[in-house]
Write a protein that holds these residues in place. Sequence first.
Motif, PDB file in Angstrom:
ATOM      1  N   ALA A   1       8.286 -14.566  -2.029  1.00  0.00           N
ATOM      2  CA  ALA A   1       7.634 -13.741  -1.009  1.00  0.00           C
ATOM      3  C   ALA A   1       6.256 -14.301  -0.665  1.00  0.00           C
ATOM      4  O   ALA A   1       5.828 -14.269   0.498  1.00  0.00           O
ATOM      5  N   ALA A   2       5.568 -14.849  -1.670  1.00  0.00           N
ATOM      6  CA  ALA A   2       4.209 -15.355  -1.459  1.00  0.00           C
ATOM      7  C   ALA A   2       4.190 -16.592  -0.565  1.00  0.00           C
ATOM      8  O   ALA A   2       3.329 -16.714   0.311  1.00  0.00           O
TER       9      ALA A   2
ATOM     10  N   LEU B   1      24.553  10.074 -10.288  1.00  0.00           N
ATOM     11  CA  LEU B   1      23.350   9.417  -9.789  1.00  0.00           C
ATOM     12  C   LEU B   1      23.498   9.086  -8.303  1.00  0.00           C
ATOM     13  O   LEU B   1      24.484   8.490  -7.878  1.00  0.00           O
ATOM     14  N   ASN B   2      22.517   9.471  -7.519  1.00  0.00           N
ATOM     15  CA  ASN B   2      22.504   9.203  -6.082  1.00  0.00           C
ATOM     16  C   ASN B   2      21.402   8.183  -5.809  1.00  0.00           C
ATOM     17  O   ASN B   2      20.213   8.511  -5.856  1.00  0.00           O
ATOM     18  N   ALA B   3      21.789   6.950  -5.567  1.00  0.00           N
ATOM     19  CA  ALA B   3      20.801   5.873  -5.483  1.00  0.00           C
ATOM     20  C   ALA B   3      20.878   5.124  -4.167  1.00  0.00           C
ATOM     21  O   ALA B   3      21.884   5.161  -3.444  1.00  0.00           O
ATOM     22  N   GLY B   4      19.793   4.428  -3.856  1.00  0.00           N
ATOM     23  CA  GLY B   4      19.724   3.541  -2.701  1.00  0.00           C
ATOM     24  C   GLY B   4      19.035   2.257  -3.100  1.00  0.00           C
ATOM     25  O   GLY B   4      18.679   2.050  -4.267  1.00  0.00           O
ATOM     26  N   PHE B   5      18.803   1.380  -2.122  1.00  0.00           N
ATOM     27  CA  PHE B   5      18.320   0.031  -2.416  1.00  0.00           C
ATOM     28  C   PHE B   5      17.380  -0.415  -1.310  1.00  0.00           C
ATOM     29  O   PHE B   5      17.676  -0.242  -0.127  1.00  0.00           O
ATOM     30  N   PHE B   6      16.219  -0.968  -1.681  1.00  0.00           N
ATOM     31  CA  PHE B   6      15.305  -1.503  -0.666  1.00  0.00           C
ATOM     32  C   PHE B   6      14.523  -2.692  -1.230  1.00  0.00           C
ATOM     33  O   PHE B   6      14.447  -2.870  -2.444  1.00  0.00           O
ATOM     34  N   PRO B   7      13.947  -3.516  -0.360  1.00  0.00           N
ATOM     35  CA  PRO B   7      13.187  -4.677  -0.824  1.00  0.00           C
ATOM     36  C   PRO B   7      11.882  -4.261  -1.491  1.00  0.00           C
ATOM     37  O   PRO B   7      11.252  -3.278  -1.075  1.00  0.00           O
ATOM     38  N   PHE B   8      11.472  -5.013  -2.499  1.00  0.00           N
ATOM     39  CA  PHE B   8      10.163  -4.768  -3.116  1.00  0.00           C
ATOM     40  C   PHE B   8       9.091  -5.293  -2.164  1.00  0.00           C
ATOM     41  O   PHE B   8       9.096  -6.463  -1.808  1.00  0.00           O
ATOM     42  N   PRO B   9       8.166  -4.424  -1.750  1.00  0.00           N
ATOM     43  CA  PRO B   9       7.110  -4.870  -0.826  1.00  0.00           C
ATOM     44  C   PRO B   9       5.934  -5.488  -1.597  1.00  0.00           C
ATOM     45  O   PRO B   9       5.162  -4.792  -2.241  1.00  0.00           O
ATOM     46  N   PHE B  10       5.806  -6.805  -1.521  1.00  0.00           N
ATOM     47  CA  PHE B  10       4.778  -7.496  -2.290  1.00  0.00           C
ATOM     48  C   PHE B  10       3.444  -7.595  -1.558  1.00  0.00           C
ATOM     49  O   PHE B  10       2.441  -7.990  -2.150  1.00  0.00           O
ATOM     50  N   SER B  11       3.418  -7.274  -0.266  1.00  0.00           N
ATOM     51  CA  SER B  11       2.175  -7.378   0.492  1.00  0.00           C
ATOM     52  C   SER B  11       2.131  -6.279   1.550  1.00  0.00           C
ATOM     53  O   SER B  11       3.076  -5.494   1.690  1.00  0.00           O
ATOM     54  N   ASP B  12       1.047  -6.250   2.296  1.00  0.00           N
ATOM     55  CA  ASP B  12       0.920  -5.261   3.367  1.00  0.00           C
ATOM     56  C   ASP B  12       1.404  -5.805   4.697  1.00  0.00           C
ATOM     57  O   ASP B  12       1.253  -5.151   5.740  1.00  0.00           O
ATOM     58  N   ASP B  13       1.983  -7.000   4.674  1.00  0.00           N
ATOM     59  CA  ASP B  13       2.604  -7.556   5.873  1.00  0.00           C
ATOM     60  C   ASP B  13       4.082  -7.149   5.859  1.00  0.00           C
ATOM     61  O   ASP B  13       4.890  -7.728   5.154  1.00  0.00           O
ATOM     62  N   GLN B  14       4.413  -6.139   6.640  1.00  0.00           N
ATOM     63  CA  GLN B  14       5.756  -5.578   6.636  1.00  0.00           C
ATOM     64  C   GLN B  14       6.815  -6.616   7.003  1.00  0.00           C
ATOM     65  O   GLN B  14       7.958  -6.543   6.535  1.00  0.00           O
ATOM     66  N   SER B  15       6.454  -7.599   7.798  1.00  0.00           N
ATOM     67  CA  SER B  15       7.420  -8.614   8.217  1.00  0.00           C
ATOM     68  C   SER B  15       7.871  -9.483   7.044  1.00  0.00           C
ATOM     69  O   SER B  15       8.894 -10.169   7.121  1.00  0.00           O
TER      70      SER B  15
ATOM     71  N   SER C   1       0.831  -1.213   0.000  1.00  0.00           N
ATOM     72  CA  SER C   1       0.000   0.000   0.000  1.00  0.00           C
ATOM     73  C   SER C   1       0.861   1.256   0.000  1.00  0.00           C
ATOM     74  O   SER C   1       0.561   2.239  -0.699  1.00  0.00           O
ATOM     75  N   GLU C   2       1.935   1.231   0.769  1.00  0.00           N
ATOM     76  CA  GLU C   2       2.839   2.380   0.788  1.00  0.00           C
ATOM     77  C   GLU C   2       3.510   2.559  -0.573  1.00  0.00           C
ATOM     78  O   GLU C   2       3.710   3.688  -1.034  1.00  0.00           O
ATOM     79  N   LEU C   3       3.849   1.447  -1.237  1.00  0.00           N
ATOM     80  CA  LEU C   3       4.446   1.532  -2.566  1.00  0.00           C
ATOM     81  C   LEU C   3       3.474   2.170  -3.547  1.00  0.00           C
ATOM     82  O   LEU C   3       3.873   3.005  -4.384  1.00  0.00           O
ATOM     83  N   LYS C   4       2.202   1.798  -3.463  1.00  0.00           N
ATOM     84  CA  LYS C   4       1.205   2.386  -4.362  1.00  0.00           C
ATOM     85  C   LYS C   4       1.095   3.890  -4.136  1.00  0.00           C
ATOM     86  O   LYS C   4       0.986   4.669  -5.100  1.00  0.00           O
ATOM     87  N   ASN C   5       1.155   4.317  -2.883  1.00  0.00           N
ATOM     88  CA  ASN C   5       1.090   5.753  -2.588  1.00  0.00           C
ATOM     89  C   ASN C   5       2.327   6.477  -3.116  1.00  0.00           C
ATOM     90  O   ASN C   5       2.227   7.591  -3.657  1.00  0.00           O
TER      91      ASN C   5
END
Length: 411
Positions: free
Chosen positions: A195-196, A275-289, A158-162
């Motif tokens: 992830a699923a 280029l100033n870049a960073g890296f984070f996991p793709f959030p596939f669900s709303d379960d942050q864990s 949900s945060e990714l969609k926002n």
Amino acid sequence: MKKIALSLLAATVLLCVGCKKENNKKITLHLFHYKQEIVNEMEEIAVAFHNLYPNITIETETIPNDAQTVLKTRLFGGEAPDIMMLQAYSTVFEYAKEGFLADLTNENFMNNIVNSAKKSVTYNGKIYALPLDMAGIGVIYNKDLFEKLGLQIPKTYSELKNVCKVISDNGYTPFALSIRESWPLGHFISMAHTAAIGDKLDSWLAEMNAGTGTFASEEMDKMFEVFDFFKANGGDKAMEMDYNSCLNNFASGNYAMMVQGLWAYGAAMKLNPTLNAGFFPFPFSDDQSKTNLYVDTDSTLAISATASKENQEAAKLFFNFLTSPEGVQLVVEKFKLLPTVKNADVSEMPVPFQDLVKYLGEGKTMPWAFCMWPTTVFENSKNGLQEYFSGQKTKDELLQFLDDEWKKTLE
């Protein structure tokens, strides 16, 4: 991680003594690899090795697309390269089972490798390849653009969609995609599936290998909403974009993110050094864990079991070089990869790699399950997701296709 252990120098000294015995014999090694982002760098390392061992020349060949299919054809055709880059786990296991790979179990250079990486190249208790690097696949993002738009790293779907909505509303494109060139899609679908199923990976693999498992599940059904969302946020010409287009779009600053391995970061930096870049996991669900970075042993290097004894020994010298202090430094500086060598110093690596190390330290990772799939299943999954994006396959047809491909490997 701290500086490389000085004890590695002893191996290098011993090697120099050994190489003098072969000093009058000219040897040429054929090195086959698939990393198009390090074509020039691989040649540079080959030259650095040649400078130390003038009697040994390494000729490199790069096949970026369908590399394992090309390599498999050559192996079964009796045209094995002396050194071959392989994906970890299944590909190494398959070729070891067929007798194509030299046994490296008792080689001194394997003592330099972290134990956690060795499982990816160990088949029936023997080691058949040198784990070259650890890598992560996730979201490489433009930090300056995120800061400009007041965005935080999304930790849920949900945060990714926002985040994507804010990016689009401000005239930027959320994702730089590569759909016309299918290989990145294999990583994406396997990452989503891992992830699923979460902690059920081992049992699912056992079921698939027993012929009783399936890709279909309620959790996987939800991933197709993510796939549709991903494509929809890649711009009007997403289907036309290949890997180079993806890199150019991200490097331009007009695209906020790209879902890739960190190998793509170095390639993008060549196009835009600021280029100033960073890296984070793709959030596939709303379960942050469940939002974890896809991290594991990436590429490995194996030696052909059919190469001449002289070529095998020369290839082992190259592997010793790669795990020596000088070799590790070159892997870090030239390849921009995280080496699998014990105590390797990566403190000077760019921010995205430090982000990866942070997630590793926090235990927020999941394994590269695609490396545990049969090679043909992973290769065909790329085209399968591409066909889904183009409308040639429905969700159910794609899942059934993957099931059928796996069952073929059991026949």
